[in-house]
Scaffold this active site. Structure first.
Site, short mmCIF file in Angstrom:
data_model
loop_
_atom_site.label_atom_id
_atom_site.label_comp_id
_atom_site.label_asym_id
_atom_site.label_seq_id
_atom_site.Cartn_x
_atom_site.Cartn_y
_atom_site.Cartn_z
N HIS A 1 -3.20 -5.86 2.08
CA HIS A 1 -2.32 -6.91 2.60
C HIS A 1 -2.96 -8.29 2.61
CE1 HIS A 1 0.24 -3.71 4.91
NE2 HIS A 1 0.36 -3.65 3.60
N GLU B 1 -3.45 5.62 12.02
CA GLU B 1 -2.57 5.98 10.90
C GLU B 1 -3.41 6.13 9.63
OE1 GLU B 1 0.77 3.27 10.63
OE2 GLU B 1 0.76 3.44 8.45
N GLN C 1 -6.83 -1.65 6.99
CA GLN C 1 -5.65 -2.47 6.69
C GLN C 1 -5.06 -3.17 7.92
OE1 GLN C 1 -2.55 -1.08 3.73
NE2 GLN C 1 -1.30 -1.05 5.58
N GLU C 2 -5.01 -2.45 9.06
CA GLU C 2 -4.34 -3.04 10.23
C GLU C 2 -5.03 -2.66 11.54
OE1 GLU C 2 -0.19 -1.75 10.02
OE2 GLU C 2 -0.27 -1.99 7.84
N ASP D 1 -4.16 1.11 11.35
CA ASP D 1 -3.71 1.77 10.12
C ASP D 1 -4.85 1.60 9.12
OD1 ASP D 1 -2.63 2.79 7.85
OD2 ASP D 1 -0.95 1.38 7.70
N ASP E 1 1.32 8.47 7.20
CA ASP E 1 2.23 7.55 6.51
C ASP E 1 2.26 7.94 5.03
OD1 ASP E 1 3.52 5.42 5.28
OD2 ASP E 1 1.99 3.94 5.73
N GLU F 1 1.72 -9.44 6.58
CA GLU F 1 2.55 -9.15 7.75
C GLU F 1 2.32 -10.15 8.88
OE1 GLU F 1 1.88 -5.08 8.84
OE2 GLU F 1 2.62 -4.33 6.92
N LYS G 1 6.46 0.09 14.52
CA LYS G 1 5.45 -0.78 13.91
C LYS G 1 6.20 -1.86 13.15
CE LYS G 1 2.60 0.18 10.38
NZ LYS G 1 1.45 0.60 9.55
N SER H 1 0.87 -1.18 0.00
CA SER H 1 0.00 0.00 0.00
C SER H 1 0.91 1.23 0.00
CB SER H 1 -0.91 -0.01 1.22
OG SER H 1 -0.18 0.15 2.41
N SER I 1 8.81 2.39 11.22
CA SER I 1 7.99 1.31 10.66
C SER I 1 8.69 0.41 9.65
CB SER I 1 6.76 1.92 9.98
OG SER I 1 5.99 0.95 9.33
N HIS I 2 8.26 -0.83 9.66
CA HIS I 2 8.59 -1.82 8.63
C HIS I 2 7.71 -1.57 7.39
CE1 HIS I 2 5.12 -4.79 9.92
NE2 HIS I 2 4.70 -3.54 9.86
N ARG I 3 7.87 -2.44 6.39
CA ARG I 3 6.98 -2.48 5.24
C ARG I 3 6.28 -3.84 5.21
NH1 ARG I 3 7.39 2.07 1.89
NH2 ARG I 3 5.21 1.41 1.63
N SER I 4 5.26 -3.95 4.38
CA SER I 4 4.58 -5.25 4.32
C SER I 4 5.47 -6.33 3.70
CB SER I 4 3.26 -5.13 3.58
OG SER I 4 3.43 -4.50 2.34
N LYS J 1 9.63 5.53 7.39
CA LYS J 1 10.03 4.33 6.65
C LYS J 1 11.21 4.73 5.77
CE LYS J 1 5.39 2.31 6.03
NZ LYS J 1 4.17 2.41 5.16
O1 LIG Z 1 0.88 0.92 5.25
C1 LIG Z 1 1.81 0.59 6.00
O2 LIG Z 1 2.01 1.23 7.00
C2 LIG Z 1 2.76 -0.51 5.62
C3 LIG Z 1 3.33 -1.31 6.75
O3 LIG Z 1 2.38 -1.84 7.61
O4 LIG Z 1 2.28 -1.28 4.58
P1 LIG Z 1 3.04 -1.18 3.18
O5 LIG Z 1 4.44 -1.55 3.42
O6 LIG Z 1 2.29 -2.16 2.30
O7 LIG Z 1 2.89 0.22 2.71
MG LIG Z 2 0.44 2.72 6.64
#
Ligand SMILES: O=C(O)[C@@H](CO)OP(=O)(O)O
Ligand SMILES: [Mg+2]
Length: 399
Positions: free
Chosen positions: A146, A273, A154-155, A232, A300, A196, A376, A42, A352-355, A325
């Site tokens: 995801h 988020e 999404q989360e 999120d 984000d 994730e 995250k 995303s 933050s990580h990524r998916s 990120k």
């Molecule tokens: O939206 C987000 O914050 C991320 C991580 O959870 O997802 P993605 O890496 O797919 O952008």
């Molecule tokens: Mg996000």
């Protein structure tokens, strides 16, 4: 001592089974650093450009590596990252790819730390960094981009804000994840996992709020410290033709703001988020005005770790926190600059990580180095536990 003597680039697997860029940096005194680029699903419209790994590697070998080797010191992160920018020559790393850039940037930081004999968080944060540890936001239930046939949001993220230590917070999130699975079982709902490692059940968002709330409060009772949760929404992914799409239903911007504000109060959300589209600074500002005193409204896709977009947000009061990120912007220097601008303006930076991830654990160090209140990075699965276990090790090492 930290003069770079070689930069090697290769394709490795990420957690989705896609190729990504890994970099090895060596210095003249034998310092070594290795890092790999993560990848989003995303992704924000304004992110730095991720090139197909083969192209990114070829371009970085042609333009960046010759400018780094024998010329630049890995211990001087700003110099490494300025060289990457100069080698690329574009605004958004469209020449060498943000994936090559971020892998080299992070590998150089690790090589610099290796020469000094210091852990990465110490090298990046310095002797006067704070001594806080981030609370991990653990993805427990999710859908959106995801996972198919799951929630629109999404989360749903567990946030063990009362945990006495990082380690207890990490295990609390794992318990919430396990408890959510039991509740889904009790309800007879089958659940696969999303990218994730969060449960991706075919339930409504309203049901997911209930399941999350029950799972969090059960684990809170069991462990005896406060656990809340957050979201999120990744609303840019739902926004089309001027409205937010929740399956067959739609919400106008005003309705979306009302909905999020109601959920913040009903579930005492600690974190939200991307509640609105990435171009809607005004909507972000309105929502922040309404609930920003009691929850974090985090940008984000809105900010994409970019200081110019963050400054625009600061000017109008959009959000009170920013997601960081490194691969969204391309270098650690850019990520640090965004953290610094945010904190100078009283905003929290959430690392933050990524998916799509690898076993690279740089973000755990980045969170400790920058004194971030939250990180995250998922809850379970190897590429997520790589960061969580690294946080536990850092806490062990640092106290
Ligand atoms: O939206 C987000 O914050 C991320 C991580 O959870 O997802 P993605 O890496 O797919 O952008
Ligand atoms: Mg996000």
């Amino acid at each position: 001592m930290t003069r770079i003597t070689s930069v090697a680039l290769r394709r490795v697997l990420d957690s989705r089974g896609n190729p990504t860029v890994e970099a090895d940096v060596l210095t003249e005194s034998g310092g070594f650093g290795r890092a790999a680029a993560p990848s989003g699903a995303s992704t924000g419209e304004y992110e730095a450009i991720e090139l197909p790994p083969t192209e990114a590697i070829a371009a970085a070998r042609r333009h960046a590596v010759p400018r780094l080797v024998d010329e630049v010191h890995a211990g001087n992160q700003r110099e490494v990252d300025a060289t990457l920018r100069a080698a690329d020559g574009s605004e958004n790393f469209s020449e060498i790819g943000a994936n090559s850039a971020v892998a080299i940037s992070m590998a150089a930081a690790k090589a610099g730390a290796d020469v000094l004999g210091a852990p990465l968080y110490q090298h990046l944060g310095g002797a006067f960094r704070g001594d806080n540890f981030p609370t991990p936001l653990g993805n427990v239930i999710g859908g959106g981009e995801h996972a198919k046939e799951a929630t629109n949001i999404q989360e749903f993220l567990a946030a063990p804000v009362g945990a006495p230590s990082v380690s207890e917070a990490v295990f609390a999130n794992a318990k919430v994840h396990a408890r959510a699975s039991e509740i889904l079982d009790e309800r007879g709902v089958p659940a696969a996992k999303g990218d994730e490692g969060a449960w991706a059940p075919p339930v409504s968002d309203a049901d997911a709020f209930e399941i999350m709330s029950e799972a969090v409060s059960d684990v809170e009772d069991e462990l005896g410290f406060e656990i809340r949760f957050g979201l999120d929404i990744a609303a840019s992914e739902m926004f089309e033709d001027g409205v937010y799409h929740y399956g067959d239903e739609t919400k106008t911007t005003d309705e979306q703001i009302d909905y999020v504000a109601e959920m913040v109060d009903e579930y005492d959300l600690v974190y939200v988020e991307d509640p609105l589209d990435e171009n809607d600074y005004e909507g972000f500002a309105e929502l922040t005005e309404r609930v920003g005193d009691r929850t974090l409204i985090c940008g984000d896709d809105l900010f994409v770790t970019n200081v110019d977009r963050l400054q625009d947000g600061i000017d109008v009061g959009a959000a009170n926190s920013i997601l960081i990120k490194p691969n969204q912007i391309g270098t650690l220097t850019d990520a640090f600059d965004a953290v610094e601008l945010a904190s100078r303006n009283g905003m929290d930076a959430v690392i933050s990580h990524r998916s799509g991830e690898t076993e690279d654990a740089t973000i755990a160090h980045l969170a400790v180095a920058t004194d971030a209140p939250f990180i995250k990075t998922g809850t379970v699965q190897g590429e997520r536990t790589a960061k969580l276990n690294e946080l536990i090790r850092i806490a062990d090492d640092a106290v």
